[in-house]
Write a protein that holds these residues in place. Structure first.
Motif, PDB file in Angstrom:
ATOM      1  N   CYS A 104       1.113  -1.170  -0.161  1.00 19.67           N
ATOM      2  CA  CYS A 104      -0.146  -0.088   0.010  1.00 19.67           C
ATOM      3  C   CYS A 104       0.954   1.506  -0.441  1.00 19.67           C
ATOM      4  CB  CYS A 104      -1.006   0.122   1.313  1.00 19.67           C
ATOM      5  SG  CYS A 104      -1.989  -1.606   1.684  1.00 19.67           S
ATOM      6  N   ARG A 105       1.838   1.287   0.525  1.00 21.84           N
ATOM      7  CA  ARG A 105       3.058   2.360   0.952  1.00 21.84           C
ATOM      8  C   ARG A 105       3.331   2.770  -0.854  1.00 21.84           C
ATOM      9  NH1 ARG A 105       4.390   3.169   7.077  1.00 21.84           N
ATOM     10  NH2 ARG A 105       3.150   0.733   7.960  1.00 21.84           N
ATOM     11  N   GLY A 106       3.747   1.548  -1.217  1.00 18.08           N
ATOM     12  CA  GLY A 106       4.539   2.309  -2.439  1.00 18.08           C
ATOM     13  C   GLY A 106       3.754   2.371  -3.486  1.00 18.08           C
ATOM     14  N   LEU A 107       2.521   2.395  -3.313  1.00 19.38           N
ATOM     15  CA  LEU A 107       1.742   2.640  -4.697  1.00 19.38           C
ATOM     16  C   LEU A 107       0.837   3.845  -4.743  1.00 19.38           C
ATOM     17  CD1 LEU A 107       0.294   1.183  -7.500  1.00 19.38           C
ATOM     18  CD2 LEU A 107      -1.787   0.603  -5.774  1.00 19.38           C
ATOM     19  N   LEU A 108       1.671   4.679  -5.562  1.00 14.91           N
ATOM     20  CA  LEU A 108       1.615   6.299  -5.548  1.00 14.91           C
ATOM     21  C   LEU A 108       1.360   6.501  -6.777  1.00 14.91           C
ATOM     22  CD1 LEU A 108       4.735   7.261  -3.475  1.00 14.91           C
ATOM     23  CD2 LEU A 108       1.842   6.861  -2.606  1.00 14.91           C
ATOM     24  N   THR A 109       0.884   7.927  -7.034  1.00 12.44           N
ATOM     25  CA  THR A 109       0.589   8.294  -8.544  1.00 12.44           C
ATOM     26  C   THR A 109       1.577   9.735  -8.159  1.00 12.44           C
ATOM     27  OG1 THR A 109      -0.848   8.856 -10.724  1.00 12.44           O
ATOM     28  CG2 THR A 109      -1.845   9.020  -8.487  1.00 12.44           C
ATOM     29  N   ALA A 110       1.180  10.770  -9.019  1.00 14.65           N
ATOM     30  CA  ALA A 110       1.081  11.785  -8.973  1.00 14.65           C
ATOM     31  C   ALA A 110       0.568  12.615 -10.280  1.00 14.65           C
ATOM     32  CB  ALA A 110       3.061  12.295  -9.212  1.00 14.65           C
ATOM     33  N   TRP A 123       7.015   2.364  -6.539  1.00 16.63           N
ATOM     34  CA  TRP A 123       6.835   0.488  -6.727  1.00 16.63           C
ATOM     35  C   TRP A 123       7.810  -0.452  -6.429  1.00 16.63           C
ATOM     36  CZ3 TRP A 123       3.244  -1.927  -4.788  1.00 16.63           C
ATOM     37  CH2 TRP A 123       3.469  -3.220  -5.323  1.00 16.63           C
ATOM     38  N   ARG A 124       9.268   0.318  -6.578  1.00 13.49           N
ATOM     39  CA  ARG A 124      10.041  -0.721  -7.096  1.00 13.49           C
ATOM     40  C   ARG A 124      10.699  -1.050  -5.488  1.00 13.49           C
ATOM     41  NH1 ARG A 124      11.115   0.524 -12.560  1.00 13.49           N
ATOM     42  NH2 ARG A 124      12.539   2.253 -11.970  1.00 13.49           N
ATOM     43  N   MET A 125      10.634   0.263  -4.834  1.00 14.59           N
ATOM     44  CA  MET A 125      11.691   0.193  -3.726  1.00 14.59           C
ATOM     45  C   MET A 125      10.718   0.083  -2.371  1.00 14.59           C
ATOM     46  SD  MET A 125      12.205   4.751  -3.616  1.00 14.59           S
ATOM     47  CE  MET A 125      12.898   4.395  -1.967  1.00 14.59           C
ATOM     48  N   ALA A 126       9.561  -0.566  -2.345  1.00 19.37           N
ATOM     49  CA  ALA A 126       8.405  -1.340  -1.759  1.00 19.37           C
ATOM     50  C   ALA A 126       8.593  -2.596  -2.436  1.00 19.37           C
ATOM     51  CB  ALA A 126       6.862  -0.995  -1.990  1.00 19.37           C
ATOM     52  N   HIS A 127       9.000  -3.147  -3.445  1.00 15.86           N
ATOM     53  CA  HIS A 127       9.297  -4.388  -3.393  1.00 15.86           C
ATOM     54  C   HIS A 127      10.512  -4.815  -3.161  1.00 15.86           C
ATOM     55  CE1 HIS A 127       9.219  -8.001  -5.624  1.00 15.86           C
ATOM     56  NE2 HIS A 127       7.250  -8.356  -5.615  1.00 15.86           N
ATOM     57  N   ARG A 128      11.805  -4.098  -3.069  1.00 15.59           N
ATOM     58  CA  ARG A 128      12.875  -4.204  -2.015  1.00 15.59           C
ATOM     59  C   ARG A 128      12.573  -4.183  -0.846  1.00 15.59           C
ATOM     60  NH1 ARG A 128      15.745  -1.153  -6.459  1.00 15.59           N
ATOM     61  NH2 ARG A 128      15.896   0.789  -5.042  1.00 15.59           N
ATOM     62  N   LYS A 129      12.293  -3.897  -0.263  1.00 12.89           N
ATOM     63  CA  LYS A 129      11.518  -3.565   1.431  1.00 12.89           C
ATOM     64  C   LYS A 129      10.967  -4.930   1.626  1.00 12.89           C
ATOM     65  CE  LYS A 129      13.265   0.300   3.096  1.00 12.89           C
ATOM     66  NZ  LYS A 129      14.257   0.481   2.205  1.00 12.89           N
ATOM     67  N   MET A 130       9.845  -5.563   0.425  1.00 14.33           N
ATOM     68  CA  MET A 130       9.033  -7.042   1.005  1.00 14.33           C
ATOM     69  C   MET A 130      10.298  -8.146   0.283  1.00 14.33           C
ATOM     70  SD  MET A 130       6.014  -6.331  -1.966  1.00 14.33           S
ATOM     71  CE  MET A 130       5.213  -5.227  -1.984  1.00 14.33           C
ATOM     72  N   GLU A 131      10.918  -8.037  -0.624  1.00 17.95           N
ATOM     73  CA  GLU A 131      12.874  -9.521  -0.200  1.00 17.95           C
ATOM     74  C   GLU A 131      12.796  -9.362   0.520  1.00 17.95           C
ATOM     75  OE1 GLU A 131      12.760  -8.946  -4.928  1.00 17.95           O
ATOM     76  OE2 GLU A 131      14.586  -7.682  -3.879  1.00 17.95           O
ATOM     77  N   ALA A 132      13.561  -7.526   1.496  1.00 19.67           N
ATOM     78  CA  ALA A 132      14.766  -7.787   2.733  1.00 19.67           C
ATOM     79  C   ALA A 132      13.553  -8.984   3.777  1.00 19.67           C
ATOM     80  CB  ALA A 132      14.825  -6.696   3.127  1.00 19.67           C
ATOM     81  N   LEU A 133      12.385  -8.464   3.974  1.00 18.68           N
ATOM     82  CA  LEU A 133      10.755  -8.706   4.895  1.00 18.68           C
ATOM     83  C   LEU A 133      11.384 -10.581   4.726  1.00 18.68           C
ATOM     84  CD1 LEU A 133       8.018  -6.813   5.239  1.00 18.68           C
ATOM     85  CD2 LEU A 133      10.119  -7.387   6.848  1.00 18.68           C
TER      86      LEU A 133
END
Ligand code: SF4
Length: 203
Positions: free
Chosen positions: A110-116, A138-148
């Protein structure tokens, strides 16, 4: 890394990235079109979210969980399942009067889904153009997911990833400890594997 650390780190990284790029998301409180979508998370994020749920939120998960699992079982192989689900306008059970009822504990997805862009294009029927949702956050959120996921694998020996309401429901019921039992449980619900079903890592 704990989920709480991942949430904080992503928020800081996103703020930093957006400031450097001069990008201002148009996402605002009260704008919730994306909360009709399928949200995916892994067990660690689910476990971190559960203690913060109110009785009413837990009740909604218990009520909606079996229906979500059944939907997933029916649609997990279908290419357009997420977009059909989105267009069905089934709200996230944590959406409360247009606001996220678990905002400080909401998943990375949810945090990584943003629009301008124009928020009207986020609506389920709007068919958002390519690039409407910012790709780098979105990719930044995905990298955090992978760390988790790495942390979850260290802790449990395997990672469980699935649709949020379904996974929270299974966690509230008590997810068995061993991989084979989890696999059997997911098979029994018909939600293991496929394009959109639960994934266990390592596969
Ligand atoms: S958890 Fe919150 S932000 Fe995420 S879909 Fe649900 S209501 Fe929206």
């Amino acid at each position: 890394m704990t989920p709480e650390e991942a949430w904080r780190a992503l928020d800081l990284d996103l703020a930093d990235y957006l400031a450097k790029k001069g990008q201002k998301p148009s996402c605002r409180a009260g704008c919730f079109a994306c909360c009709f979508g399928l949200v995916t998370l892994s067990r660690l994020e689910g476990e971190a979210l559960l203690p913060h749920l109110t009785e009413a939120q837990r009740g909604r998960i218990l009520q909606e969980g079996p229906g979500r699992l059944a939907l997933l079982a029916q649609g997990k192989e279908e290419a357009d399942f997420p977009s059909r689900f989105f267009r069905s306008r089934t709200p996230c059970p944590f959406l409360e009067e247009g606001l996220c009822g678990v905002y400080p504990y909401r998943p990375l997805a949810c945090r990584g889904l943003l629009t301008a862009g124009d928020p009207a294009l986020c609506a389920p029927e709007a068919l958002a153009p390519k690039g409407h949702f910012l790709p780098v956050p979105w990719r930044m959120a995905h990298r955090k997911m992978e760390a988790l996921w790495e942390e979850e694998e260290r802790r449990y020996g395997f990672v469980v990833i699935g649709e949020m309401v379904s996974l929270l429901y299974l966690l509230l019921q008590g997810l068995p400890p061993g991989r084979q039992e989890v696999e059997a449980l997911l098979e029994a619900w018909g939600v293991l594997g496929g394009r959109w079903g639960f994934q266990l890592i390592p596969l």
